[in-house]
Write a protein that holds these residues in place. Sequence first.
Motif: not given
Length: 350
Positions: A260-264
């Motif tokens: 999630p920290s990459v995809a957000e």
Amino acid sequence: MEGENMVPHGGDGEGEQVSETEPFQQMQKLVVGYALTSKKKKSFLQPKLEVLARRKGIYFVAIDLNRPLSEQGPFDVVLHKLLGKEWQDVIEDYQQKHPEVTVLDPPGAIQRIHNRQSMLQGLADLNLSDCGGSSIFVPKQMVVLKDSASSADKVVEAGLKFPLVAKPLWIDGTAKSHQLFLAYDRRSLAELDPPLVLQEFVNHGGVMFKVFVVGDTIKVVRRFSLPNISNCQKAKVDGIFQFPRVSSASASADNADLDPSVAELPPKPFVEALVKELRVLLGLRLFNVDMIREHGSKNVFYVIDINYFPGLCLKPFVYCYAKMPDYEQVFVDFFHNMAQAKQNNRHCNL
Ligand SMILES: Nc1ncnc2c1ncn2[C@@H]1O[C@H](COP(=O)(O)OP(=O)(O)OP(=O)(O)O)[C@@H](O)[C@H]1O
Ligand SMILES: O=P(O)(O)O[C@H]1[C@H](OP(=O)(O)O)[C@@H](OP(=O)(O)O)[C@@H](O)[C@@H](O)[C@@H]1OP(=O)(O)O
Ligand SMILES: [Mg+2]
Ligand SMILES: [Mg+2]
């Protein structure tokens, strides 16, 4: 067929259902003359777009490149994506003679983003202070005009760090102008073919964001990109490597199971503020921006690429895989708003 007689002149009525409850909208006819490559015409002018457009009184008419533009039309809008000085002169001359026609977009503004140096100029100075802490950068880069071997010293002088992404300086619609290389060391620069820009590779977790802009509408999608390069790889690897076209639409990362920290997605207010500034800086209404988030950070973003009137649909005629979701409706609304603005103007001038 019900409603058939209500098609404004110029339409063939084929396969359309025009509602009788929208007589006002049908009065606002908007003729969009288009000058596109056959590939672009196929991917953009999908049947769905034409049908939706016709229902709103918007008609697409092909521009005949073998006849003077001023003798064709009349057009309300000229939509174009053709390359070359000759076309640029034609469209500039036409715009001067027909200031009442909306040219999408001005050739000078398009030209600016066909050079990967001028494309990113001014971006780092944009005023985005009030964006919840997110900031925008462009990777450090330099231009190599000839003899990339002797550029090695300049790379070091400029403080650029390897690995570097080598991108052809000019974007001319050819596959070659999208042929990128990753150069890991000084020596490998001699193998590259200038003119090009050398740009620092920024680790971003293998996911990028494509921000599509059509007038006032913004849509952001995720795509797979290149994976991070570790310090170990940086130390061990040398030479140049050709990039795969990892970011093509077939590599959509919208439904993938990602960290999630990459995809957000980048925060909406930040993207809106950025696009607002970019519309003015670039003088364009149809474009997309490739953005990456610096790996390990939450809100440090880099713009790595800007494209004029980019591909919106993949594999036309087999099925339309929308690169920009719902682009047909977005374009129809865009043109419809233009038609209404023209109509309002006419009323004001009466
Ligand atoms: N500085 C960079 N750091 C990390 N990755 C990069 C960088 N520049 C480019 N890339 C990767 O390479 C891909 C292609 O680069 P870029 O978008 O500049 O090329 P392009 O030929 O203009 O692509 P497009 O098809 O979007 O027009 C990017 O989508 C991204 O995956
Ligand atoms: O051909 P595709 O559908 O891949 O679309 C590409 C588009 O070509 P098109 O204008 O002929 O459609 C390219 O235009 P030029 O820079 O070469 O002018 C550029 O905008 C790419 O970014 C698009 O690829 P994407 O970034 O969306 O993957
Ligand atoms: Mg790109
Ligand atoms: Mg590009």
